[in-house]
Design a protein around this motif. Structure first.
Motif, PDB file in Angstrom:
ATOM      1  N   LEU A  86       0.823  -1.209   0.000  1.00 16.81           N
ATOM      2  CA  LEU A  86       0.000   0.000   0.000  1.00 16.81           C
ATOM      3  C   LEU A  86       0.858   1.261   0.000  1.00 16.81           C
ATOM      4  O   LEU A  86       1.939   1.295   0.601  1.00 16.81           O
ATOM      5  N   THR A  87       0.356   2.270  -0.671  1.00 18.62           N
ATOM      6  CA  THR A  87       1.006   3.573  -0.722  1.00 18.62           C
ATOM      7  C   THR A  87       0.017   4.642  -0.259  1.00 18.62           C
ATOM      8  O   THR A  87      -1.191   4.407  -0.233  1.00 18.62           O
ATOM      9  N   PRO A  88       0.511   5.826   0.093  1.00 19.82           N
ATOM     10  CA  PRO A  88      -0.414   6.904   0.492  1.00 19.82           C
ATOM     11  C   PRO A  88      -1.452   7.221  -0.587  1.00 19.82           C
ATOM     12  O   PRO A  88      -2.557   7.686  -0.263  1.00 19.82           O
ATOM     13  N   GLU A  89      -1.122   6.960  -1.841  1.00 21.93           N
ATOM     14  CA  GLU A  89      -2.072   7.214  -2.932  1.00 21.93           C
ATOM     15  C   GLU A  89      -3.271   6.267  -2.898  1.00 21.93           C
ATOM     16  O   GLU A  89      -4.261   6.499  -3.591  1.00 21.93           O
ATOM     17  N   ASP A  90      -3.192   5.213  -2.121  1.00 20.88           N
ATOM     18  CA  ASP A  90      -4.311   4.287  -1.978  1.00 20.88           C
ATOM     19  C   ASP A  90      -5.305   4.745  -0.910  1.00 20.88           C
ATOM     20  O   ASP A  90      -6.350   4.111  -0.728  1.00 20.88           O
ATOM     21  N   THR A  91      -4.992   5.811  -0.218  1.00 24.03           N
ATOM     22  CA  THR A  91      -5.886   6.334   0.813  1.00 24.03           C
ATOM     23  C   THR A  91      -7.199   6.781   0.193  1.00 24.03           C
ATOM     24  O   THR A  91      -7.220   7.594  -0.741  1.00 24.03           O
ATOM     25  N   ALA A  92      -8.291   6.226   0.697  1.00 25.85           N
ATOM     26  CA  ALA A  92      -9.617   6.536   0.139  1.00 25.85           C
ATOM     27  C   ALA A  92     -10.679   5.795   0.948  1.00 25.85           C
ATOM     28  O   ALA A  92     -10.369   4.931   1.777  1.00 25.85           O
ATOM     29  N   LEU A  93     -11.916   6.142   0.646  1.00 29.01           N
ATOM     30  CA  LEU A  93     -13.054   5.373   1.139  1.00 29.01           C
ATOM     31  C   LEU A  93     -13.337   4.298   0.094  1.00 29.01           C
ATOM     32  O   LEU A  93     -13.546   4.628  -1.084  1.00 29.01           O
ATOM     33  N   TYR A  94     -13.316   3.050   0.512  1.00 26.51           N
ATOM     34  CA  TYR A  94     -13.477   1.927  -0.409  1.00 26.51           C
ATOM     35  C   TYR A  94     -14.905   1.393  -0.331  1.00 26.51           C
ATOM     36  O   TYR A  94     -15.413   1.105   0.756  1.00 26.51           O
ATOM     37  N   TYR A  95     -15.507   1.243  -1.510  1.00 20.91           N
ATOM     38  CA  TYR A  95     -16.879   0.783  -1.614  1.00 20.91           C
ATOM     39  C   TYR A  95     -16.948  -0.556  -2.328  1.00 20.91           C
ATOM     40  O   TYR A  95     -16.233  -0.792  -3.303  1.00 20.91           O
TER      41      TYR A  95
END
Length: 127
Positions: A86-95
């Motif tokens: 994982l990278t910081p760019e993967d930070t998100a709300l996952y649906y």
């Protein structure tokens, strides 16, 4: 009608891993194609991964290919998203999303192609 509940999100350091789960209620889970999408603040919802009704076909966004794996356990009415490196760019709300698609060989990558959505689970990757 399908209800979806995501779990497994959290805070992880860069390079770490998480496994998201999406539990589906309702009948005939095996006739639904499933997908994972994510949305970061200020950005549109984007495709992450998809799996067809049988689990034979999968698809991934280029940004996660080789790092993420989608799978489904039909007897458990659950779809998973294993996320590695994982990278910081993967930070998100996952649906998690679902659409009735029995016997459909391919997968669906547009959010407009899905009829049912969960509430999302937050993934935060620190640098």
């Amino acid at each position: 009608q399908v209800q979806l509940v995501e779990s497994g999100g959290g805070l992880v350091q860069a390079g770490g891993s998480l496994r998201l789960s999406c539990a589906a209620s309702g009948r005939a889970f095996g006739t639904y194609a499933m997908g994972w999408f994510r949305q970061a603040p200020g950005k549109e919802r984007e495709f992450v991964a998809a799996i067809n009704f049988s689990g034979v076909r999968t698809a991934y966004a280029d940004s996660v290919k080789g790092r993420f794996t989608i799978s489904r356990d039909t007897p458990k009415n659950t779809v998973y998203l294993q996320m590695n490196s994982l990278t910081p760019e993967d930070t998100a709300l996952y649906y998690c999303a679902a659409v009735f698609a029995p016997l459909e060989a391919g997968t669906r990558s547009s959010p407009h192609e899905y009829d049912y959505w969960g509430q999302g689970t937050q993934v935060t990757v620190s640098s």
